[in-house]
Design a protein around this motif. Structure first.
Motif, mmCIF file in Angstrom:
data_model
loop_
_atom_site.group_PDB
_atom_site.id
_atom_site.type_symbol
_atom_site.label_atom_id
_atom_site.label_comp_id
_atom_site.label_asym_id
_atom_site.label_seq_id
_atom_site.Cartn_x
_atom_site.Cartn_y
_atom_site.Cartn_z
ATOM 1 N N GLU A 1 0.877 -1.175 0.000
ATOM 2 C CA GLU A 1 0.000 0.000 0.000
ATOM 3 C C GLU A 1 0.908 1.217 0.000
ATOM 4 O OE1 GLU A 1 -3.138 0.026 -0.320
ATOM 5 O OE2 GLU A 1 -3.838 -1.953 0.335
ATOM 6 N N ARG A 2 0.461 2.286 -0.651
ATOM 7 C CA ARG A 2 1.262 3.510 -0.682
ATOM 8 C C ARG A 2 0.645 4.551 0.237
ATOM 9 N NH1 ARG A 2 5.525 3.436 -4.983
ATOM 10 N NH2 ARG A 2 4.940 1.662 -6.271
ATOM 11 N N PRO A 3 1.472 5.403 0.838
ATOM 12 C CA PRO A 3 0.913 6.433 1.713
ATOM 13 C C PRO A 3 0.064 7.446 0.924
ATOM 14 C CG PRO A 3 3.335 6.509 1.737
ATOM 15 C CD PRO A 3 2.934 5.457 0.755
ATOM 16 N N THR A 4 -0.979 7.958 1.574
ATOM 17 C CA THR A 4 -1.748 9.056 0.987
ATOM 18 C C THR A 4 -0.940 10.343 1.144
ATOM 19 O OG1 THR A 4 -3.744 7.911 1.704
ATOM 20 C CG2 THR A 4 -4.005 10.201 1.025
ATOM 21 N N SER A 5 -0.265 10.481 2.298
ATOM 22 C CA SER A 5 0.674 11.582 2.479
ATOM 23 C C SER A 5 1.773 11.129 3.431
ATOM 24 C CB SER A 5 -0.042 12.820 3.024
ATOM 25 O OG SER A 5 -0.626 12.511 4.263
ATOM 26 N N GLY A 6 2.893 11.842 3.408
ATOM 27 C CA GLY A 6 4.037 11.455 4.226
ATOM 28 C C GLY A 6 4.939 10.504 3.465
ATOM 29 N N SER A 7 6.050 10.084 4.097
ATOM 30 C CA SER A 7 6.932 9.138 3.415
ATOM 31 C C SER A 7 7.361 7.991 4.302
ATOM 32 C CB SER A 7 8.165 9.820 2.804
ATOM 33 O OG SER A 7 8.445 11.018 3.445
ATOM 34 N N VAL A 8 7.581 6.858 3.629
ATOM 35 C CA VAL A 8 8.051 5.636 4.284
ATOM 36 C C VAL A 8 9.430 5.336 3.709
ATOM 37 C CG1 VAL A 8 7.643 3.173 4.632
ATOM 38 C CG2 VAL A 8 5.695 4.750 4.496
ATOM 39 N N LEU A 9 10.427 5.251 4.587
ATOM 40 C CA LEU A 9 11.783 4.959 4.131
ATOM 41 C C LEU A 9 12.229 3.605 4.656
ATOM 42 C CD1 LEU A 9 11.599 8.260 4.616
ATOM 43 C CD2 LEU A 9 13.948 8.091 3.847
ATOM 44 N N VAL A 10 12.791 2.797 3.777
ATOM 45 C CA VAL A 10 13.387 1.526 4.175
ATOM 46 C C VAL A 10 14.820 1.555 3.659
ATOM 47 C CG1 VAL A 10 13.322 -0.979 3.943
ATOM 48 C CG2 VAL A 10 11.176 0.302 4.087
ATOM 49 N N ASN A 11 15.766 1.404 4.568
ATOM 50 C CA ASN A 11 17.181 1.557 4.207
ATOM 51 C C ASN A 11 17.418 2.860 3.435
ATOM 52 O OD1 ASN A 11 18.122 -0.797 5.416
ATOM 53 N ND2 ASN A 11 17.581 -2.031 3.621
ATOM 54 N N ASP A 12 16.820 3.935 3.944
ATOM 55 C CA ASP A 12 16.991 5.282 3.387
ATOM 56 C C ASP A 12 16.360 5.480 2.012
ATOM 57 O OD1 ASP A 12 18.393 6.241 5.627
ATOM 58 O OD2 ASP A 12 20.227 5.285 4.866
ATOM 59 N N GLN A 13 15.627 4.495 1.531
ATOM 60 C CA GLN A 13 14.946 4.666 0.247
ATOM 61 C C GLN A 13 13.489 4.995 0.482
ATOM 62 O OE1 GLN A 13 16.061 0.959 -1.966
ATOM 63 N NE2 GLN A 13 16.365 2.491 -3.560
ATOM 64 N N ASP A 14 13.007 6.019 -0.185
ATOM 65 C CA ASP A 14 11.611 6.419 -0.075
ATOM 66 C C ASP A 14 10.776 5.467 -0.929
ATOM 67 O OD1 ASP A 14 9.117 7.555 -0.199
ATOM 68 O OD2 ASP A 14 9.879 9.605 -0.353
ATOM 69 N N ILE A 15 10.122 4.513 -0.275
ATOM 70 C CA ILE A 15 9.474 3.469 -1.070
ATOM 71 C C ILE A 15 8.158 3.926 -1.672
ATOM 72 C CG2 ILE A 15 10.626 1.589 0.104
ATOM 73 C CD1 ILE A 15 8.160 1.088 1.647
ATOM 74 N N GLY A 16 7.600 5.028 -1.152
ATOM 75 C CA GLY A 16 6.393 5.582 -1.764
ATOM 76 C C GLY A 16 6.681 6.111 -3.162
ATOM 77 N N ARG A 17 7.940 6.467 -3.399
ATOM 78 C CA ARG A 17 8.303 7.029 -4.704
ATOM 79 C C ARG A 17 9.060 6.025 -5.569
ATOM 80 N NH1 ARG A 17 8.456 11.001 -1.153
ATOM 81 N NH2 ARG A 17 6.943 12.634 -1.515
ATOM 82 N N MET A 18 9.165 4.808 -5.064
ATOM 83 C CA MET A 18 9.909 3.797 -5.811
ATOM 84 C C MET A 18 9.103 3.343 -7.033
ATOM 85 S SD MET A 18 11.460 0.447 -3.970
ATOM 86 C CE MET A 18 12.747 1.074 -2.936
ATOM 87 N N LYS A 19 9.779 3.106 -8.131
ATOM 88 C CA LYS A 19 9.089 2.601 -9.328
ATOM 89 C C LYS A 19 8.678 1.149 -9.100
ATOM 90 C CE LYS A 19 11.102 5.540 -12.841
ATOM 91 N NZ LYS A 19 12.255 6.159 -12.144
ATOM 92 N N ASN A 20 7.567 0.758 -9.706
ATOM 93 C CA ASN A 20 7.087 -0.616 -9.545
ATOM 94 C C ASN A 20 8.163 -1.637 -9.907
ATOM 95 O OD1 ASN A 20 4.546 -0.184 -8.519
ATOM 96 N ND2 ASN A 20 3.672 0.179 -10.549
ATOM 97 N N ALA A 21 8.979 -1.294 -10.897
ATOM 98 C CA ALA A 21 10.013 -2.231 -11.351
ATOM 99 C C ALA A 21 11.057 -2.498 -10.268
ATOM 100 C CB ALA A 21 10.691 -1.690 -12.612
#
Ligand code: ADP
Ligand code: ADP
Length: 224
Positions: free
Chosen positions: A52-72
């Protein structure tokens, strides 16, 4: 290792699952996510896996913003995660060994190597003797331990478990939790969502567990 910055999730105008959640989980931590059904625990775990993606705010895993990560890129993120979710049923038409080998075969391991590592993973959850049984020949607790073996067989850095003791009797629940804690003790970061107060009571008694409490989508407590 995992960071939520003011994360909200609205499934719809009247289905608000998370409200401005801030939290940090360090490498190697064991965290219980507590709260009643509907509090937002599953949603929080799903966000870490970008299910699931955030409606607002950001989720980082190992410093990567996964809300903005490409599906690939998501398969690479998920390779680092061991997921134990209700939706991920075992395949009933094959042995628990075959079920445990599957994630390795998908990522290109040879059959021989996959079998060796799957047997080692089953041994870690105490099921080495049942390798050739089919899932439905096992008890609910044993099936849940197979799900753990399958989740960890790729040596993920993070384990996410959603209600891993649901529908289990006390003794089976304890074995499932022991299996999860064994991976925590070798350095794996573990997040376990549960509404079972007995699980939390036990965790507190054993010490060193952090409990994050959610209520109506908001963090209402965070204590070690
Ligand atoms: P928990 O795991 O604590 O039971 P959830 O994260 O499953 O909580 O649910 C939090 C809230 O979001 C609940 O009100 C639930 O009904 C709602 N919700 C969860 N998933 C969806 C969805 N796919 N669509 C709409 N609402 C959802
Ligand atoms: P092997 O190195 O042959 O895989 P090990 O006994 O070292 O054997 O590990 C057994 C299994 O434990 C691994 O195959 C893996 O499934 C699981 N495991 C997952 N994550 C870890 C970890 N961080 N440390 C140790 N074992 C892990």
């Amino acid at each position: 290792m995992i960071e939520f910055r003011c994360v909200s999730k609205h499934y719809s105008a009247d289905a608000i699952a998370l409200r401005e959640v801030n939290l940090n989980v360090a490498r190697g931590e064991l965290v219980y996510l507590a709260g009643p059904s509907g509090a937002g625990k599953s949603t929080l775990l799903k966000m870490i896996a970008a299910m699931e993606r955030p409606t607002s705010g950001s989720v980082l895993v190992n410093d990567q913003d996964i809300g903005r990560m490409k599906n690939a890129s998501l398969p690479y993120l998920r390779r680092n995660l061991g997921l134990i979710f209700q939706q991920q049923r075992l395949l009933t038409d094959r042995s628990i060994l075959a079920n445990t080998m599957l994630p390795l075969l998908v990522t290109g391991a040879s059959k021989a190597e996959a079998e060796l590592r799957a047997r080692a993973a089953l041994e870690k959850v105490g099921l080495e003797g049942r390798a050739l049984a089919r899932p439905l020949e096992l008890s609910g607790g044993e099936q849940q331990r197979v799900a753990i073996a399958r989740a960890i067989v790729n040596r993920p850095q993070i384990i996410l478990a959603d209600e891993p003791t649901a529908n289990l009797d006390r003794a089976s629940a304890d074995k499932v939790l022991d299996a999860l804690r064994a991976f925590h003790s070798v350095g794996v970061t573990c997040l376990i969502a549960t509404h079972d107060e007995l699980v939390l009571y036990d965790a507190a008694r054993q010490g060193s567990a952090r409990v994050i409490r959610l209520d109506h989508g908001a963090v209402v407590g965070d204590a070690a």
